[in-house]
Scaffold this motif. Structure first.
Motif, PDB file in Angstrom:
ATOM      1  N   GLU A  70       0.820  -1.209   0.000  1.00 18.89           N
ATOM      2  CA  GLU A  70       0.000   0.000   0.000  1.00 18.89           C
ATOM      3  C   GLU A  70       0.855   1.261   0.000  1.00 18.89           C
ATOM      4  OE1 GLU A  70      -3.674  -0.446   2.215  1.00 18.89           O
ATOM      5  OE2 GLU A  70      -3.320   1.557   2.993  1.00 18.89           O
ATOM      6  N   ARG A  73       1.975   1.921  -3.474  1.00 19.21           N
ATOM      7  CA  ARG A  73       0.905   2.393  -4.351  1.00 19.21           C
ATOM      8  C   ARG A  73       0.481   3.810  -4.013  1.00 19.21           C
ATOM      9  NH1 ARG A  73      -3.224  -1.217  -3.292  1.00 19.21           N
ATOM     10  NH2 ARG A  73      -1.867  -2.605  -2.131  1.00 19.21           N
ATOM     11  N   ASP A  74       0.732   4.191  -2.756  1.00 25.39           N
ATOM     12  CA  ASP A  74       0.417   5.556  -2.358  1.00 25.39           C
ATOM     13  C   ASP A  74       1.291   6.562  -3.115  1.00 25.39           C
ATOM     14  OD1 ASP A  74      -1.062   7.346  -1.021  1.00 25.39           O
ATOM     15  OD2 ASP A  74       0.135   7.301   0.824  1.00 25.39           O
ATOM     16  N   LEU A  76       2.367   6.031  -6.129  1.00 27.72           N
ATOM     17  CA  LEU A  76       2.350   5.671  -7.539  1.00 27.72           C
ATOM     18  C   LEU A  76       1.237   6.373  -8.306  1.00 27.72           C
ATOM     19  CD1 LEU A  76       3.899   3.578  -9.268  1.00 27.72           C
ATOM     20  CD2 LEU A  76       2.057   1.991  -8.793  1.00 27.72           C
ATOM     21  N   TYR A  97     -14.049   8.996  -8.159  1.00 26.60           N
ATOM     22  CA  TYR A  97     -13.941   7.591  -7.795  1.00 26.60           C
ATOM     23  C   TYR A  97     -12.476   7.183  -7.619  1.00 26.60           C
ATOM     24  CZ  TYR A  97     -14.381   2.521  -8.313  1.00 26.60           C
ATOM     25  OH  TYR A  97     -14.303   1.172  -8.126  1.00 26.60           O
ATOM     26  N   LEU A 100     -11.033   8.525  -4.527  1.00 29.97           N
ATOM     27  CA  LEU A 100     -11.459   7.710  -3.396  1.00 29.97           C
ATOM     28  C   LEU A 100     -10.536   6.495  -3.250  1.00 29.97           C
ATOM     29  CD1 LEU A 100     -13.953   7.957  -1.623  1.00 29.97           C
ATOM     30  CD2 LEU A 100     -15.097   6.379  -3.153  1.00 29.97           C
ATOM     31  N   LEU A 101     -10.257   5.880  -4.386  1.00 31.09           N
ATOM     32  CA  LEU A 101      -9.408   4.694  -4.355  1.00 31.09           C
ATOM     33  C   LEU A 101      -7.984   5.041  -3.949  1.00 31.09           C
ATOM     34  CD1 LEU A 101     -10.498   2.812  -7.581  1.00 31.09           C
ATOM     35  CD2 LEU A 101     -11.206   2.425  -5.253  1.00 31.09           C
ATOM     36  N   LYS A 102      -7.588   6.255  -4.278  1.00 35.14           N
ATOM     37  CA  LYS A 102      -6.230   6.645  -3.904  1.00 35.14           C
ATOM     38  C   LYS A 102      -6.181   7.174  -2.486  1.00 35.14           C
ATOM     39  CE  LYS A 102      -4.433   7.200  -8.462  1.00 35.14           C
ATOM     40  NZ  LYS A 102      -3.296   7.631  -9.224  1.00 35.14           N
ATOM     41  N   GLY A 103      -7.326   7.195  -1.833  1.00 35.93           N
ATOM     42  CA  GLY A 103      -7.362   7.586  -0.437  1.00 35.93           C
ATOM     43  C   GLY A 103      -7.233   9.072  -0.193  1.00 35.93           C
TER      44      GLY A 103
ATOM     45  N   THR B   2     -18.505   6.661  -0.582  1.00 36.73           N
ATOM     46  CA  THR B   2     -17.503   5.699  -0.157  1.00 36.73           C
ATOM     47  C   THR B   2     -17.306   4.676  -1.260  1.00 36.73           C
ATOM     48  OG1 THR B   2     -19.155   4.257   0.773  1.00 36.73           O
ATOM     49  CG2 THR B   2     -18.251   5.909   2.241  1.00 36.73           C
ATOM     50  N   ILE B   3     -16.221   3.913  -1.156  1.00 32.99           N
ATOM     51  CA  ILE B   3     -15.961   2.903  -2.178  1.00 32.99           C
ATOM     52  C   ILE B   3     -17.107   1.901  -2.205  1.00 32.99           C
ATOM     53  CG2 ILE B   3     -14.359   1.108  -2.911  1.00 32.99           C
ATOM     54  CD1 ILE B   3     -12.149   2.623  -1.595  1.00 32.99           C
ATOM     55  N   LEU B 195      -7.077   0.098 -11.105  1.00 31.98           N
ATOM     56  CA  LEU B 195      -7.517  -0.236  -9.745  1.00 31.98           C
ATOM     57  C   LEU B 195      -6.358  -0.793  -8.926  1.00 31.98           C
ATOM     58  CD1 LEU B 195     -11.002  -1.924 -10.251  1.00 31.98           C
ATOM     59  CD2 LEU B 195     -10.482   0.405  -9.588  1.00 31.98           C
ATOM     60  N   CYS B 198      -3.922   1.655  -7.485  1.00 32.32           N
ATOM     61  CA  CYS B 198      -4.366   2.678  -6.533  1.00 32.32           C
ATOM     62  C   CYS B 198      -4.140   2.170  -5.115  1.00 32.32           C
ATOM     63  CB  CYS B 198      -5.839   2.983  -6.727  1.00 32.32           C
ATOM     64  SG  CYS B 198      -6.135   3.966  -8.191  1.00 32.32           S
ATOM     65  N   LYS B 199      -3.935   3.134  -4.226  1.00 32.00           N
ATOM     66  CA  LYS B 199      -3.635   2.773  -2.833  1.00 32.00           C
ATOM     67  C   LYS B 199      -4.707   1.852  -2.263  1.00 32.00           C
ATOM     68  CE  LYS B 199      -2.893   4.995   1.601  1.00 32.00           C
ATOM     69  NZ  LYS B 199      -3.206   6.221   2.353  1.00 32.00           N
ATOM     70  N   LYS B 200      -5.956   2.226  -2.453  1.00 29.41           N
ATOM     71  CA  LYS B 200      -7.032   1.429  -1.881  1.00 29.41           C
ATOM     72  C   LYS B 200      -7.680   0.514  -2.906  1.00 29.41           C
ATOM     73  CE  LYS B 200      -8.116   4.606   1.753  1.00 29.41           C
ATOM     74  NZ  LYS B 200      -9.174   5.272   2.503  1.00 29.41           N
ATOM     75  N   GLY B 201      -6.975   0.299  -4.003  1.00 30.42           N
ATOM     76  CA  GLY B 201      -7.587  -0.441  -5.099  1.00 30.42           C
ATOM     77  C   GLY B 201      -7.534  -1.943  -4.941  1.00 30.42           C
ATOM     78  N   ARG B 202      -6.849  -2.414  -3.939  1.00 31.22           N
ATOM     79  CA  ARG B 202      -6.760  -3.870  -3.788  1.00 31.22           C
ATOM     80  C   ARG B 202      -7.675  -4.361  -2.672  1.00 31.22           C
ATOM     81  NH1 ARG B 202      -1.109  -6.131  -5.946  1.00 31.22           N
ATOM     82  NH2 ARG B 202      -0.874  -4.630  -7.606  1.00 31.22           N
ATOM     83  N   LYS B 203      -7.204  -4.234  -1.440  1.00 37.35           N
ATOM     84  CA  LYS B 203      -8.011  -4.762  -0.326  1.00 37.35           C
ATOM     85  C   LYS B 203      -9.359  -4.056  -0.223  1.00 37.35           C
ATOM     86  CE  LYS B 203      -4.721  -6.253   3.135  1.00 37.35           C
ATOM     87  NZ  LYS B 203      -3.705  -5.217   3.185  1.00 37.35           N
ATOM     88  N   GLU B 204      -9.323  -2.723  -0.195  1.00 38.28           N
ATOM     89  CA  GLU B 204     -10.566  -1.988   0.043  1.00 38.28           C
ATOM     90  C   GLU B 204     -11.595  -2.250  -1.048  1.00 38.28           C
ATOM     91  OE1 GLU B 204      -7.637  -0.880   0.555  1.00 38.28           O
ATOM     92  OE2 GLU B 204      -7.524   0.196   2.457  1.00 38.28           O
ATOM     93  N   VAL B 205     -11.129  -2.167  -2.307  1.00 36.88           N
ATOM     94  CA  VAL B 205     -12.066  -2.404  -3.403  1.00 36.88           C
ATOM     95  C   VAL B 205     -12.598  -3.826  -3.338  1.00 36.88           C
ATOM     96  CG1 VAL B 205     -12.207  -2.731  -5.898  1.00 36.88           C
ATOM     97  CG2 VAL B 205     -11.218  -0.663  -4.971  1.00 36.88           C
TER      98      VAL B 205
END
Ligand SMILES: Nc1ncnc2c1ncn2[C@@H]1O[C@H](COP(=O)(O)OP(=O)(O)O)[C@@H](O)[C@H]1O
Ligand SMILES: [Mg+2]
Lengths: 292, 390, 280
Positions: A70, A73-74, A76, A97, A100-103, B2-3, B195, B198-205
């Motif tokens: 993580e 990826r933060d 990246l 969206y 959101l995924l990138k936090g 939210t996701i 996806l 992305c930082k949250k593209g693995r576990k969170e998604v």
């Protein structure tokens, strides 16, 4: 910050798409140059960690990127060659969206999205559905999406494909502004994309790195190997069999050709200022891609 | 935003899911209509007030021994004087043939119930006399602890039966439609690469997709159960009282101590839980397949195999059997069985070996729990490790 | 002359692709396995199979073959047009000399031939098994004699009759699938649509309600022995019922074919936009 690949290799069955690649990236823009099928995309996918290598590793500051996960990826920002998108989303929704995924914090994201849309010139179209976008517009959304989290490592796979010349120049300007204190890796098969902005150029052929050097050094190495000449049609045919020919323009007086050669190709040839394109042609051979 | 909400939105914003759902719900209502005749509905309703009297009569030793003595061949005239005057009072307001038919029905209810009580006694006696195997011990325990059988005058049969096959299929169909593209659509739309970087593209998604699909399937199951309840209420009427499951024709002599209402509630619960399990299996297949087409087809086959094993094939030969054999076991523990529960739980199916006997439904739950966990693990693995082709 | 052979070539190419589709082969293999289990494995037969008409051959062709046929149509035919549209091939093809209606026609023809071919193979396999297992049908005795059918056919006649009914029904299903497939670029929609259609038809067929739709049911043709018996009004005697069912299906088939062939660009655009909105 140092991003490294160690013996990175990817085999697809018998075929070796990326062959034992060792690279080191520090701050600056890196141009990954190679003809179609050279393995640029494959290499890039392994660098951003979405394709498991057959052999070898990628590390950031001596830590495996899979371990950083993580945290890596933060840092990246990635724009794929074949950029995906949701047709029913508007440009703004889509970026929200991804934010959101990138936090990103919603407030911060809001501001960032507006600046980025402005930067890629899509402010007017932000409420339109992506399904109605043209190819060039989609790519610009793709660029914006990669920049959302202000990435320290920005990886762009053929970002300029499908952009018109004006957009291309604009894009190059964006990149050179960004390049401070971050790693930008930019793959392309179009020499002019990286010519003016890339600090270092990686030439990739059949999955192997054939040169990895600064722009200046590459140009320097070509000095005395690039020639301009005006020839007749018959002469051109003869030259083609012996030398590597770059651009050839038909003029009234015959063909004005650029020849890359270690020796003087014809009597009337004059030495020319080398460009990155000549380096490319020197390594990959004229327009004939058949045996690359 | 939210996701999770985005992922949920992606599922429910597919218009065709709703169009298909509406069409199928309409046909569901149409095919179910007219499945209960109006005259049988009339008699059931009219005789409702004498339910207690009928039960009391069958449990009256004088009456039951009289019926048994007559080898269960009694006429209305013979039995009428023995029954409570309340019954006559209720029925006398009807005239002519209706009156006659009404009495016939009452007699049938009483005699039927006496037969059942008698048969249960016989079964218990037989079990007590038979060798002391785990299965026999299990059955004996069940039969002796069963609540008293009542006359089959409620409408629970029809209510419970709707969950037997059609309703789970309908629910499964809509779930497959909604969730078969959850992962494969990301592959087809080429968003997978973005996806994953992305930082949250693995576990969170991943978890957002899972919980969104779970929510979607649970809602689907509940909506269709509600629809089914409404249709059943319109066609059959609402059962006026709870009754032990053994009172119903469907589950007569089955080793189960549940009541009809308990089974019905458990069916709804099973339907929701089964729906979630099914959706996770679909997600798992979706994370492997490159198109929603394939994942829909394969998960459809997965569900259909469970259905065929536990229903269609078995129907001809082991209808109403309560022993799980090796042959029927795959069907009994299938996701379909969990969504329906009529067969495994309603019939009180039991799986026995030389050393132990356990209710098959426990096996169903265990197997489905394992399926659930494996599906999640595989989905996570494939989503993160699948080669990004874009 | 040249044009014609050109068209035949087109059909051949399409047909070969359909027949050699891995799903066709897999489902045919499954069918063969299943049939041989029925014919040669007594315990399987006794525990799993309900015998119809006292004959295994009738049981297999009238009861189990349709299931495999439906699956094959579902998975092999539903992508025929939709996949091309999804890949953007339609636009390309429509600009070619043999594009538009001729191209669509070749696909429809190939799909129909495919439908006939799979039924034929299905029957052949069952027939082969029946010969090999020495449980052949007596061709001269009356089919379903004990059930007192309205139409008295000998087994041989009934065999031909079933074949044509099943072929006919398969072709109808093929056309219906092609129609949906020609209107969308999401492969899931024809697949799910036909699955739902068949499911609803099957539910109506097994519950017998509503009676009207029960009579006009595709499963009446897929399970042809039902057609040997009279129906209630308004359908009446077996022959009349048969004529009504066949004519309704023929009318539907013609309409569907027409609509499929003329799923012209305008319509394509419209559905595309709609789909884009519904797809994420
Ligand atoms: N998924 C794959 N399966 C098999 N071969 C592949 C796959 N992806 C790429 N290749 C092969 O690997 C080589 C490098 O491809 P790629 O990295 O896409 O090249 P580039 O991006 O430089 O054009 C090509 O020869 C290509 O055919
Ligand atoms: Mg590439």
């Amino acid at each position: 910050m140092k991003l490294e690949t160690h013996n990175l290799t990817k085999n697809y069955g018998e075929k070796c798409a990326v062959d034992n690649v060792n690279l080191e990236f520090e701050q600056g823009i890196y141009g990954l140059l190679g003809p179609n099928g050279a393995g640029k995309t494959t290499l890039i996918k392994m660098i951003v960690g979405i394709l498991p290598p057959t052999k070898g590793t990628v590390t950031l500051d001596d830590t495996l990127i899979s371990k950083l996960d993580e945290k890596y990826r933060d840092l990246l920002g990635y724009m794929p060659q074949d950029i995906g998108y949701y047709r029913t989303f508007t440009a703004k929704q889509f970026l929200e969206y991804i934010a959101l995924l990138k936090g990103l914090e919603p407030k911060e994201a809001e501001k960032k999205i507006d600046t980025l849309l402005d930067m890629v010139g899509l402010s007017d179209a932000k409420g339109k559905r992506l399904g109605q976008f043209s190819g060039g517009m989609i790519r610009r959304v793709g660029i914006a999406q990669a920049l959302l989290n202000d990435p320290k490592i920005l990886v762009l796979d053929e970002p300029t494909a499908g952009l018109d010349p004006k957009e291309r120049i604009h894009f190059r300007n964006i990149l050179s502004e960004l390049s401070l204190d971050r790693i930008v890796i930019l793959s392309t098969h179009i020499v002019s994309d990286v010519e003016s902005i890339a600090g270092k150029v990686i030439l990739l052929r059949l999955g192997k790195v054939i040169t990895f050097d600064t722009n200046e050094n590459l140009l320097h190495s070509m000095e005395g190997k690039v020639w301009d000449a005006t020839v007749t049609h018959q002469e051109l045919d003869r030259l083609k069999t012996q030398f590597t020919i770059g651009n050839a323009f038909q003029k009234d007086s015959g063909f004005e050709v650029r020849i890359v050669s270690d020796v003087k190709p014809t009597e009337n040839a004059t030495p020319a200022e080398p460009s990155l394109e000549d380096v490319f042609i020197y390594h990959f051979g004229g327009l004939d891609y058949d045996n690359i | 935003m939210t996701i999770f909400r985005m992922e949920f939105h992606k599922i429910v914003s597919k218009k065709y899911v709703w169009i298909f759902a509406i069409v199928i719900a309409t046909f569901y209502a149409i095919t179910l209509s007219g499945s209960s005749s109006s005259s049988s509905r009339f008699y059931r309703k009219a005789l409702q007030p004498v339910f207690d009297e009928v039960n009391a009569a069958a449990y009256d030793p004088a009456i039951s021994s009289y019926i048994v003595e007559k080898q269960f061949n009694v006429t209305v005239e013979e039995i009428k004087p023995l029954l409570s005057p309340e019954i006559e009072k209720t029925i006398e307001s009807y005239k002519g043939q209706t009156y006659q038919r009404m009495w016939e029905k009452v007699k049938d209810y009483v005699v039927n119930l006496v037969i059942r009580i008698d048969e249960r006694k016989a079964t218990i006696a037989k079990l007590e006399a038979s060798p002391n195997t785990p299965l026999n011990r299990y059955l004996l325990n069940k039969y002796t602890n069963m609540p008293k059988i009542q006359a089959n005058m409620t409408k629970w049969d029809s209510w419970i039966d709707t969950n037997k096959s059609v309703l789970p299929i309908v629910i499964a169909f809509v779930i497959l439609l909604g969730t078969s593209g959850v992962f494969s659509d990301e592959y087809t739309s080429k968003m997978h690469g973005i996806l994953l970087t992305c930082k949250k593209g693995r576990k969170e998604v991943f978890w957002a997709k899972l919980s969104a699909s779970a929510l979607f399937s649970a809602i689907c199951a509940l909506i269709f159960q509600l629809l089914n309840a409404i249709i059943a209420a319109l066609y059959y009427g609402v059962p006026f009282t709870n009754t032990p499951l053994n009172s119903l024709t469907l589950f007569y002599q089955m080793p189960t101590t549940l009541s009809a209402m308990e089974l019905y509630i458990l069916e709804i619960l099973g339907s929701v839980v089964g729906a979630v399990v099914l959706s996770f299996v679909t997600l798992c297949i979706s994370s492997i397949c490159h198109s929603n087409f394939l994942s829909f087809f394969i998960s459809g086959i997965y569900f259909a195999i469970g259905f065929i094993l536990s229903n269609a094939l078995e129907a001809n030969f082991e209808q109403g059997g309560y022993i799980s054999r090796l042959l029927t076991l795959p069907g009994d523990v299938s996701t379909f069985s969990l969504m329906s529960l009529v067969n495994v739980l309603g019939n009180g199916k039991v799986f026995a070996t030389a050393n132990f006997a356990i209710p098959t439904v426990l096996l169903t739950i265990v197997v489905q729990a394992v399926v659930f966990v494996i599906a999640i693990a595989l989905t996570f693995y494939f989503y993160n490790r699948r080669e990004v082709i874009a | 002359m040249k044009r014609r052979s050109n068209f035949a070539n087109l059909v051949t190419v399409e047909l070969r692709a359909l027949l050699l589709d891995k799903w066709t082969l897999m489902l045919m293999a499954a069918y063969t396995l299943f049939t041989s289990a029925i014919f040669f494995n007594e315990s399987f037969r006794n525990s799993r199979v309900q015998l119809i008409g006292h004959n295994l051959f009738i049981t297999v062709t009238n009861h189990y073959l349709p299931l495999f046929l439906i699956l094959m149509v579902l998975v092999v035919i539903s992508p025929v047009f939709a996949a091309d549209k999804k890949d953007g091939v339609v636009d390309l093809v429509d600009t070619c000399r043999n594009g538009k209606v001729r191209w669509r026609l070749s696909k429809v023809a190939a799909a129909l031939l495919y439908g006939i071919a799979i039924v034929l193979v299905g029957f052949l396999i069952a027939f082969l098994m029946s010969v090999l297992s020495r449980t052949p049908l007596n061709p001269d005795s009356i089919a379903f004699e004990t059930n007192k059918p309205a139409l008295m056919l000998t087994n041989a006649q009934f065999f031909v009759f079933s074949f044509f009914m099943i072929v006919f029904c398969t072709c109808f299903l093929v056309l219906f699938t092609l129609f949906i497939s020609s209107r969308t670029s999401d492969l899931l929609i024809p697949l799910a649509g036909i699955a739902m259609f068949v499911g609803i038809e099957f539910a109506i067929f097994s519950f017998g309600r509503p009676y009207f739709l029960w009579n006009l049911n595709i499963f009446r043709l897929f399970v042809p022995w039902y057609l040997l018996f009279d129906s209630l009004p308004p359908f009446g005697p077996a022959i009349r019922t048969l004529i009504i069912i066949l004519s309704v299906l023929i009318i539907f088939s013609v309409v569907l074919t027409f609509l499929t062939l003329h799923a012209d660009r305008k319509l394509v655009k419209v559905t595309n936009v709609k789909k884009e909105e519904s797809k994420i």
